[in-house]
Scaffold this active site. Structure first.
Site, PDB file in Angstrom:
ATOM      1  CE1 TYR A  77      -2.791  -3.055   0.216  1.00  0.00           C
ATOM      2  CE2 TYR A  77      -4.192  -1.998   1.812  1.00  0.00           C
ATOM      3  CZ  TYR A  77      -4.050  -3.056   0.867  1.00  0.00           C
ATOM      4  OH  TYR A  77      -4.947  -4.002   0.851  1.00  0.00           O
TER       5      TYR A  77
ATOM      6  CG  ASP B 211      -2.780 -20.280   1.045  1.00  0.00           C
ATOM      7  OD1 ASP B 211      -2.205 -19.730   1.850  1.00  0.00           O
ATOM      8  OD2 ASP B 211      -2.481 -20.816   0.228  1.00  0.00           O
TER       9      ASP B 211
ATOM     10  CG  ASP C 192      -7.176  -4.043   3.723  1.00  0.00           C
ATOM     11  OD1 ASP C 192      -8.210  -3.430   4.455  1.00  0.00           O
ATOM     12  OD2 ASP C 192      -7.331  -3.640   2.293  1.00  0.00           O
TER      13      ASP C 192
ATOM     14  CG  ASP D 242     -12.733  -6.055   5.412  1.00  0.00           C
ATOM     15  OD1 ASP D 242     -12.576  -5.111   6.269  1.00  0.00           O
ATOM     16  OD2 ASP D 242     -13.383  -5.470   4.346  1.00  0.00           O
TER      17      ASP D 242
HETATM   18  C1  IPM Z   1      -9.255  -0.235   5.744  1.00  0.00           C
HETATM   19  C2  IPM Z   1      -9.580   0.071   4.329  1.00  0.00           C
HETATM   20  C3  IPM Z   1      -8.496   1.275   3.796  1.00  0.00           C
HETATM   21  C4  IPM Z   1      -7.267   0.181   4.116  1.00  0.00           C
HETATM   22  C5  IPM Z   1      -8.858   1.579   2.613  1.00  0.00           C
HETATM   23  C6  IPM Z   1      -9.942   2.448   2.545  1.00  0.00           C
HETATM   24  C7  IPM Z   1      -7.744   2.508   2.136  1.00  0.00           C
HETATM   25  O1  IPM Z   1      -9.926  -0.737   3.696  1.00  0.00           O
HETATM   26  O2  IPM Z   1      -8.951   0.575   6.522  1.00  0.00           O
HETATM   27  O3  IPM Z   1      -9.079  -1.380   6.029  1.00  0.00           O
HETATM   28  O4  IPM Z   1      -7.129  -0.394   2.731  1.00  0.00           O
HETATM   29  O5  IPM Z   1      -6.460   0.193   4.492  1.00  0.00           O
HETATM   30 MG    MG Z   2      -9.867  -2.733   4.632  1.00  0.00          MG
END
Ligand code: IPM
Ligand code: MG
Length: 358
Positions: free
Chosen positions: A143, A224, A248, A252
């Site tokens: 990133y 994975d 990231d 989620d």
């Molecule tokens: C997060 C989000 C961010 C990231 C995006 C919005 C840049 O997905 O905070 O997890 O990828 O870090």
């Molecule tokens: Mg994210």
């Protein structure tokens, strides 16, 4: 008794409405426990693009640097999706993380007892409870790496770089081991060392740091496999440490198994414990301004601020207990609604939490 200066960044979409509820909670804590919180609101994200032409104005960075902590709602929305990469609202987030050197991102994924019904996993899989702390490296890796485009015989090509230096890995490893020590003394390192050279260095450093933590049980998963194990047997993980991109994705996934992304807070810390606190969900433009969003993730982010930046553990617990009590009372915003529960809006949820803070 202490005074704290907090920079607030409401941002876009549901950001402003969840920040309003969270400020009320902090003010009540201040009144009850004798602290003063002074808030200074600044612009970032789409609203900053609209008002001053850039996603992250310099003055925002300055105000954040002069504060004791930063509280952020959310940034982004369809309206700005057509802009080029470096002008998108998301740049504000990455810019803040980089400028403030917030390399350690803590993302706890906890399944609240009252929300067991919202967990999408089979009840026997989640029976032992879920309480995972994902430690995501936040200012390195792909990133933040070099990227670009070039012409190739196969047409235009684009590239991003995953690179990690020893010290970048060492400092996030130390954060993770220290956290593991305060929890169940179990750390899982997640990488892709079977393929990526950057992951091989990552793992070497993790193993080196581990020598200073003989009391911590350390294991390793490839990303994975980790994605699979986290839904196969979530109860067997405690602290997980990983790279920016893997974290990231994994965070989620972890959030989803706790029922709602609307519940989960996060802390992004620098080497001195200074931090930016934000819900892990986004700006949800589809429900913005309709009194439908769940303010709990942001309220719990404020609790993390009290705990990690201000050393106010009692006050942090008071917020967490109030949230638990509200959930037990059956109040639910739409994202965590289920049969037999009582549907409430953003403001009502904020008020209910406020009422229960002692
Ligand atoms: C997060 C989000 C961010 C990231 C995006 C919005 C840049 O997905 O905070 O997890 O990828 O870090
Ligand atoms: Mg994210």
């Amino acid at each position: 008794m202490a005074d704290f200066k907090i920079a607030t960044i409401p941002g876009d979409g549901i950001g402003p409405e969840i920040i309003v509820e969270t400020i009320k909670v902090l003010e009540k804590i201040g009144g009850l426990y004798g602290h003063t919180f002074a808030f200074e609101e600044v612009l970032a994200g789409g609203i900053a693009i609209d008002e001053v032409g850039v996603p992250l104005p310099d003055v925002t960075i300055e105000v954040c640097k002069k504060s004791d902590a930063v509280l952020l709602g959310a940034v982004g929305g369809w309206k700005w999706d057509v802009l080029p990469g470096d002008m998108r609202p998301e740049r504000a987030l990455l810019g803040l993380r980089g400028e403030l050197e917030l390399y350690a991102n803590l993302r706890p994924a906890v399944l609240h007892d009252a929300l067991k019904g919202a967990c999408p996993l089979r009840p026997d899989i989640a029976a032992g409870g879920i309480d995972i702390m994902i430690v995501r490296e936040l200012t390195g890796g792909m990133y933040f790496g070099d990227r670009g485009r070039k012409q190739t015989p196969l047409g235009e090509a684009a590239w991003d770089t995953e690179m990690y230096a020893v010290e970048e890995v060492r400092r996030i490893a130390i954060t993770a081991f220290e956290l593991a020590r305060k929890r169940k003394k179990h750390l899982t390192n997640v990488d892709k060392a079977n393929v990526l050279e950057s992951s091989r260095l990552w793992r070497e450093v993790i193993l080196d740091v581990a020598k200073n933590y003989p009391d911590i049980e350390l294991d390793h998963l490839y990303i994975d496999n980790a994605a699979m194990q986290i839904i196969r047997d979530p109860g067997s993980y405690d602290v997980m440490v990983t790279t920016n991109m893997f974290g990231d994705i994994l965070s989620d996934e972890a959030s989803q198994i706790t029922g709602s992304i609307g519940m989960l807070p996060s802390a992004s810390l620098n080497k001195d414990g200074f931090g930016m606190y934000e819900p892990i969900h986004g700006s949800a433009p589809d429900i913005a301004g309709q009194d439908k969003s769940n303010p709990i993730a942001t309220i719990l982010s404020a609790a993390m601020m009290l705990q990690y930046s201000f050393d106010l553990d009692k006050e942090a617990k008071a917020i967490e207990s109030a949230v638990t009590a509200v959930l037990e009372s059956g109040a639910r915003t739409g994202d965590i609604m289920s049969d037999g529960m009582r549907l409430v809006g953003t403001r009502e949820m904020g008020r209910l939490v406020l009422d229960r803070i002692k």
